[in-house]
Structure formats: C-alpha cells, structure tokens
Design a protein around this motif. Structure first.
Motif, PDB file in Angstrom:
ATOM      1  N   GLU A  31       0.943  -1.313  -0.073  1.00 29.95           N
ATOM      2  CA  GLU A  31      -0.155  -0.102  -0.083  1.00 29.95           C
ATOM      3  C   GLU A  31       0.937   1.389  -0.108  1.00 29.95           C
ATOM      4  O   GLU A  31       0.477   2.267  -0.280  1.00 29.95           O
ATOM      5  N   LEU A  34       1.221   3.067  -3.286  1.00 30.41           N
ATOM      6  CA  LEU A  34       0.139   3.705  -3.592  1.00 30.41           C
ATOM      7  C   LEU A  34       0.219   5.221  -3.587  1.00 30.41           C
ATOM      8  O   LEU A  34      -0.143   5.941  -4.003  1.00 30.41           O
ATOM      9  N   VAL A  35       1.092   5.544  -2.299  1.00 32.03           N
ATOM     10  CA  VAL A  35       1.253   6.965  -2.117  1.00 32.03           C
ATOM     11  C   VAL A  35       2.510   7.516  -2.608  1.00 32.03           C
ATOM     12  O   VAL A  35       2.229   8.671  -2.944  1.00 32.03           O
ATOM     13  N   MET A 129      -0.934  -3.562  12.249  1.00 33.21           N
ATOM     14  CA  MET A 129      -1.872  -2.696  11.637  1.00 33.21           C
ATOM     15  C   MET A 129      -1.692  -1.168  11.924  1.00 33.21           C
ATOM     16  O   MET A 129      -1.595  -0.249  11.253  1.00 33.21           O
ATOM     17  N   ARG A 132       1.497  -0.006  10.103  1.00 33.57           N
ATOM     18  CA  ARG A 132       1.373   0.098   8.632  1.00 33.57           C
ATOM     19  C   ARG A 132       0.404   1.382   8.607  1.00 33.57           C
ATOM     20  O   ARG A 132       0.586   2.217   7.526  1.00 33.57           O
ATOM     21  N   VAL A 136       1.846   4.371   6.514  1.00 33.15           N
ATOM     22  CA  VAL A 136       1.133   5.280   5.204  1.00 33.15           C
ATOM     23  C   VAL A 136       1.041   6.654   5.417  1.00 33.15           C
ATOM     24  O   VAL A 136       1.187   7.393   4.676  1.00 33.15           O
ATOM     25  N   GLN A 140       3.043   9.591   3.285  1.00 29.82           N
ATOM     26  CA  GLN A 140       2.097  10.722   2.764  1.00 29.82           C
ATOM     27  C   GLN A 140       2.793  11.948   3.026  1.00 29.82           C
ATOM     28  O   GLN A 140       2.745  12.968   2.424  1.00 29.82           O
ATOM     29  N   PHE A 187      -9.395  12.163   8.196  1.00 29.02           N
ATOM     30  CA  PHE A 187      -9.360  11.305   7.143  1.00 29.02           C
ATOM     31  C   PHE A 187      -8.312  11.284   6.160  1.00 29.02           C
ATOM     32  O   PHE A 187      -7.536  10.521   5.733  1.00 29.02           O
TER      33      PHE A 187
ATOM     34  N   TYR B   4     -18.126   7.209   4.138  1.00 26.17           N
ATOM     35  CA  TYR B   4     -16.995   8.150   3.796  1.00 26.17           C
ATOM     36  C   TYR B   4     -16.960   8.196   2.383  1.00 26.17           C
ATOM     37  O   TYR B   4     -16.805   7.161   1.761  1.00 26.17           O
ATOM     38  N   LEU B  44     -10.980   6.932   9.586  1.00 29.59           N
ATOM     39  CA  LEU B  44     -11.696   6.000   8.879  1.00 29.59           C
ATOM     40  C   LEU B  44     -12.130   4.906   9.607  1.00 29.59           C
ATOM     41  O   LEU B  44     -13.008   3.963   9.197  1.00 29.59           O
ATOM     42  N   GLU B  60      -5.952  13.210  -1.868  1.00 27.17           N
ATOM     43  CA  GLU B  60      -5.863  12.468  -0.709  1.00 27.17           C
ATOM     44  C   GLU B  60      -6.210  10.862  -1.201  1.00 27.17           C
ATOM     45  O   GLU B  60      -6.346  10.208  -0.719  1.00 27.17           O
ATOM     46  N   HIS B  62      -4.970   8.420  -3.146  1.00 24.54           N
ATOM     47  CA  HIS B  62      -4.204   7.325  -2.723  1.00 24.54           C
ATOM     48  C   HIS B  62      -3.885   7.003  -1.276  1.00 24.54           C
ATOM     49  O   HIS B  62      -3.896   5.912  -0.753  1.00 24.54           O
ATOM     50  N   TYR B  63      -3.723   8.029  -0.487  1.00 26.09           N
ATOM     51  CA  TYR B  63      -3.737   7.944   0.914  1.00 26.09           C
ATOM     52  C   TYR B  63      -4.852   7.255   1.473  1.00 26.09           C
ATOM     53  O   TYR B  63      -4.878   6.225   2.171  1.00 26.09           O
ATOM     54  N   ILE B  64      -5.918   7.814   1.173  1.00 29.87           N
ATOM     55  CA  ILE B  64      -7.098   7.025   1.903  1.00 29.87           C
ATOM     56  C   ILE B  64      -7.077   5.659   1.325  1.00 29.87           C
ATOM     57  O   ILE B  64      -7.515   4.777   2.249  1.00 29.87           O
ATOM     58  N   LEU B  65      -7.110   5.518   0.115  1.00 30.29           N
ATOM     59  CA  LEU B  65      -7.053   3.915  -0.264  1.00 30.29           C
ATOM     60  C   LEU B  65      -6.051   3.254   0.361  1.00 30.29           C
ATOM     61  O   LEU B  65      -6.477   2.103   0.639  1.00 30.29           O
ATOM     62  N   ALA B  66      -4.982   3.760   0.509  1.00 25.82           N
ATOM     63  CA  ALA B  66      -3.646   2.857   1.452  1.00 25.82           C
ATOM     64  C   ALA B  66      -4.454   2.544   2.754  1.00 25.82           C
ATOM     65  O   ALA B  66      -4.144   1.289   3.378  1.00 25.82           O
ATOM     66  N   GLN B  67      -4.989   3.607   3.248  1.00 25.93           N
ATOM     67  CA  GLN B  67      -5.291   3.368   4.753  1.00 25.93           C
ATOM     68  C   GLN B  67      -6.559   2.473   4.905  1.00 25.93           C
ATOM     69  O   GLN B  67      -6.732   1.565   5.803  1.00 25.93           O
ATOM     70  N   ILE B  69      -7.012  -0.016   2.786  1.00 24.62           N
ATOM     71  CA  ILE B  69      -6.337  -1.406   2.624  1.00 24.62           C
ATOM     72  C   ILE B  69      -5.879  -1.748   4.158  1.00 24.62           C
ATOM     73  O   ILE B  69      -6.057  -3.043   4.582  1.00 24.62           O
ATOM     74  N   VAL B  70      -5.159  -0.900   4.638  1.00 26.36           N
ATOM     75  CA  VAL B  70      -4.428  -1.419   6.194  1.00 26.36           C
ATOM     76  C   VAL B  70      -5.601  -1.502   6.800  1.00 26.36           C
ATOM     77  O   VAL B  70      -5.391  -2.593   7.862  1.00 26.36           O
ATOM     78  N   LEU B  71      -6.651  -0.798   7.111  1.00 28.24           N
ATOM     79  CA  LEU B  71      -7.616  -0.820   8.150  1.00 28.24           C
ATOM     80  C   LEU B  71      -8.752  -1.796   7.921  1.00 28.24           C
ATOM     81  O   LEU B  71      -9.591  -2.265   8.487  1.00 28.24           O
ATOM     82  N   GLN B  72      -8.595  -2.529   6.451  1.00 28.13           N
ATOM     83  CA  GLN B  72      -9.626  -3.350   6.041  1.00 28.13           C
ATOM     84  C   GLN B  72     -11.129  -2.888   6.269  1.00 28.13           C
ATOM     85  O   GLN B  72     -11.747  -3.843   6.800  1.00 28.13           O
ATOM     86  N   MET B  88      -4.213   1.765 -11.191  1.00 28.24           N
ATOM     87  CA  MET B  88      -5.046   1.629  -9.983  1.00 28.24           C
ATOM     88  C   MET B  88      -5.622   0.196  -9.760  1.00 28.24           C
ATOM     89  O   MET B  88      -5.481  -0.617  -8.772  1.00 28.24           O
ATOM     90  N   HIS B  91      -3.208  -2.445  -9.283  1.00 29.63           N
ATOM     91  CA  HIS B  91      -2.877  -2.611  -7.824  1.00 29.63           C
ATOM     92  C   HIS B  91      -3.876  -3.327  -7.125  1.00 29.63           C
ATOM     93  O   HIS B  91      -3.447  -3.936  -6.202  1.00 29.63           O
TER      94      HIS B  91
END
Lengths: 317, 181
Positions: A31, A34-35, A129, A132, A136, A140, A187, B4, B44, B60, B62-67, B69-72, B88, B91
C-alpha cells in the motif's frame, strides 16, 4: 514524489529474523507504493530499548547521502527512545528543507492488558496494523509541503524538538508543546497553518556530540552532588515555580543548565543558564550537540540561547 | 450507517447515497465532535464503509485507499465504464489487497444498483431503490388495459409505476422469496 524509508527496528514480531527478512516484510506493505515511490534501506535492526545516541549520526549520514534523490525521509524506529534519537538528529541535521519523519507502532502495552481478550496472534496483528497505518501516514506526509524532524506515531504529528511523550490507556504517542503540532490526521492529513514549508537550501550536518552530561531531576534544594570526573555540563530540572535559592553553589568550571519554570531571586552566576521553555529531552539533546561543537562556556551559552531548529516555539528555523 | 465518500467526478454520488438514508461524510466538517477524537489511527476507523471514485484525480485518493487497505474497511472503488484507471486497478488486483476492498465500474443507469449492492453488503436493511432499466413486454387483455387507462386518467397514476408497485408489494409479502434475500 520519491520517499526513502530508513529502517532501524521496531517491527512488531516476536520471532527472530534477519535484517534482510525485515526488509522483505516492509517491502510487502504494497500500500505504500500507492502513496509515493518508496525505497527501503535497512540501516539497523535493533529494538528501541537497545538504541544508542550513535544511531542519530548514522541516520544523519544516510539522509545526507540521499538528500538530493528523495523528496522526504521516513525513519522506522521503535517508539521506545524515538524521542531521544529524533531530538539529537534535529540538532545534528539543521537547516532541513525536507521532512524527516520518525514512525512506528503506537499501541501501548496497556491496550492488551485484558487477560484473555487478545491472543498473541491478535496482538501482533493489531500492532502490525498500527505500524502500517502510521507508515502510510508518514510516507504521505513526506510528500507534503513541510520540513523538519517530526514524530508521527498515531494521529498527532509533532515537531521532535517540541514533543512530550503521551501515554493513554490504549495508545502511546507524542503531543506537542504550543506551536509544535505540525499536522493532524483525520481522514486525510491536515497541515497546520504555521507549519514551515520546504526550501531548496542545503542542510548542514554535524554529527559530533557529547554524552558527558550529568542530569539531575527535580532536586528539592537545587544542590549539586559530587559529579563524575568526566562531566562537561550539568542539566537540572526544577519544580514548577521553584525559587532559585539566593545562595547557590554551582561548579565554577562547568556550565549548569536549569530547565523548568523557576523563579529567579538573585543575579545568576556566569556559569548558570536558565532554559525554561525546553522539554527535558530537547534540552539534553541540544546540550549534547552544543558540547560536540565547542568546549568554550561562552560559545556553548550562545549556542543554547539561540533558537536553532524551532525548539523555543514559533516558526522552525 | 456512516459512509466516507471521496468523489471528484461530475456524477453526483452523494445524492444517491442520501436516498438510502445513510450519513455521508466527505470531509471533517461533516463529522460530529465525538468522531473527531474517537479514533486512534485514522478517522476512517469511525465509518462503516468507504466509497472512492478512483478515475478522477484527488489529492488524498491514494492515501485514503492505502489506509482503507491497511484498516480493512469495506471499500468500494468506483470508476466509469469508459474511464478505466488501469494502474490503480492493477494494484487492486494484487493478492495482498483484502477482499473488503472491491472495484466496480458504473454507468449513469446502473450506479444506484452498484451502490445499493455495496451498502447491502454492509447492512442488509439498507434500501436503495433500483432504477427500472430492464425492458419487459407485457401483453394485456382489453379489459385490463381499460382499467389501466382509467387509473391513469382519473387518478393520475403512471401505468408502469402502478404495475411495478404491485409486483414489489407482492414480493415484499412473499415469505418464501424473502428468505432467499
């Protein structure tokens, strides 16, 4: 944007593994890609409790070697002692025009202090978690318009030289003295209005430091006991509003620095310096870096009184 | 349900979500005070689902998407059928991306359906009316047609709406069918 992640330790796993295995684990955190374009270098593989001050110099050297190639730097460091490494690095690596961000897992031991609620596998999953998420956020942040040595453990991003450790029932992290909060994570990441922005000038790196400082915490009468022979300076913390006694006996050949909001009742002797606005860790790191630059008491006093990297608040220099 | 939404596309996704009576957060100004401080890693954590329009650039994204993914967190990545964000999507197809993060294409006609399925995967009680976009030929007797004409003329009811409502009411009452849902 390109970001260099420097790994020093702090991966939340119980099994022993090599530095190379650590690199593979971090690279698997896809991930991050991605950033930003992220490269990972393994600098050390040590637990936070085993960190020594020489780590700051190693980090400074690695950042200087890669400064032109990357837009920002993220340092993976166990939360234990991160504030010490980050503060010393902040005084060794000055005039930074890019962000250098310390990060790691943020869950405190208290979070898991409910017997039977978390298996060891669950604890590791939570810690990973947490790591990570902070990683991230840090990558960023390393792409945004900010600079300086920062601590990003959890949702509060603070200047290292304005930070205090903060422990709640479920999270460890850092909070800032006034003006020290650089950004807040919600967010997305919201940079604060006073956060200093990037510049193009080159940083200056001076890795010299001294650890020959005797630190005395909250001496009721501010007296100084017999000091080790190699002491080069004394650092004392006072109680809130503690009055400096009119008769003070400080070592005449050493600089004594007092932090905390003392009340001055007498003229200060020439070898005594009050630095009320600094957290203890920051005062220690600044004194260590100052002693690495000069042995002259007057020059050291001048160095300590100057706002080097924003440690006295306001704009970071 | 709290969702969100990050959407820079011209399509009004928020209005569709409001029809489902979910709370839509697009930035921090929409958050109640409790949500501002009630998280330990990222805000989130406080939402039930995340909807990202991934074909239009957003600072933001890519940042939100990365988070996410991590936070599931349950996450729907939306893109118009004629505007595929290939990099995208590549990925998102990687095995390390959790199943809670899905990508779906949309058109103006199926958007409500795509959103409805995602919301129902989080909470089955959420209702988002589908757009009736399936053509169906119905042959009637003259008497039935006469009745429909009468309804339409004297009660101001659209004939197609009336027939759709009859079918829906019957489906809602059918216990065997409801068990299937």
């Amino acid at each position: 944007m390109k970001v260099l992640v420097l790994y020093t330790g702090g991966l939340p796993f119980t099994e022993e593994f090599s530095a190379q295995a650590a690199a593979e684990k971090v690279k698997a955190y896809l991930e991050l890609q991605l950033v930003a374009k992220v490269e990972i270098q393994i600098l050390h593989h040590i637990a936070g409790a085993d960190v020594s001050f020489s780590l700051a110099a190693d980090l400074g050297q690695a950042i200087m070697s890669n400064y032109a190639k990357f837009d920002g730097f993220v340092i993976m460091h166990s939360i234990d002692n991160a504030i010490y490494t980050a503060n010393l690095l902040a005084f060794q690596l000055t005039n930074l025009g890019k962000p250098v961000i310390f990060t790691g897992t943020t869950l405190s031991e208290n979070f898991f202090n409910f017997p039977g609620h978390f298996s060891s596998a669950e604890q590791l999953a939570y810690r990973e978690m947490s790591l990570r998420t902070s990683l991230v956020t840090s990558v960023q942040l390393a792409t945004l318009n900010c600079r300086g040595v920062l601590l990003a453990y959890g949702p509060h991003i603070v200047q290292a030289v304005r930070a205090n450790e903060h422990l709640t029932s479920d999270q460890a992290g850092f909070v800032a003295w006034p003006d020290g909060e650089v950004a807040t994570v919600r967010f997305g990441i919201e940079l604060n209005a006073h956060t200093p922005t990037r510049h193009q000038a080159s940083p200056e790196f001076n890795p010299r430091y001294s650890t020959h400082i005797t630190t005395l915490l909250r001496q009721p009468d501010l007296t100084i006991p017999p000091l080790p022979e190699n002491t080069q300076a004394v650092l004392m913390t006072a109680y809130q509003d503690q009055a400096l006694p009119s008769q003070l006996e400080f070592p005449a050949n050493l600089l004594t620095v007092v932090t905390g909001n003392t009340i001055q009742t007498t003229a200060l002797p020439p070898h005594l310096l009050l630095l009320p606005a600094l957290p203890l860790v920051t005062a220690q790191a600044k004194l260590m870096a100052g002693l690495g630059r000069t042995t002259s008491t007057e020059e050291l006093k001048a160095y300590l009184l100057k706002n080097q990297v924003g440690e006295f608040g306001g704009q970071m220099l | 349900m709290n969702i969100y939404l990050l959407n820079k596309a011209p399509t009004d996704i928020a209005s569709v979500l409001h029809e489902a009576e979910v709370k839509v957060w697009t930035d921090m100004t929409h958050l109640p005070d409790a949500a501002l401080s009630g998280f330990s890693l990222n805000a989130l954590e406080r939402v039930d689902g995340i909807i990202l329009e991934i074909s239009y650039p957003a600072d933001e994204l890519h940042y939100i998407l990365a988070q996410a993914i991590v936070l599931q967190r349950p996450t729907l990545c939306l893109y118009p059928k004629n505007r595929e964000p290939r990099e995208m999507l590549l990925h998102l197809q990687k095995p390390t991306v959790p199943k809670s993060v899905i990508a779906r294409s949309y058109t103006s006609t199926n958007l409500k359906d795509v959103l409805g399925k995602f919301l129902q995967s989080i909470d089955r009680t959420v209702k988002l009316e589908d757009t009736p976009n399936i053509k169906f030929t119905l042959r009637l007797t003259p008497a039935l047609e006469h009745y429909l004409d009468w309804l339409s003329q004297y009660q101001g009811i659209n004939k197609a709406d009336y027939i759709r409502r009859l079918i829906k009411e019957d489906a809602d009452k059918n216990a065997d069918y409801q068990k299937l849902l």
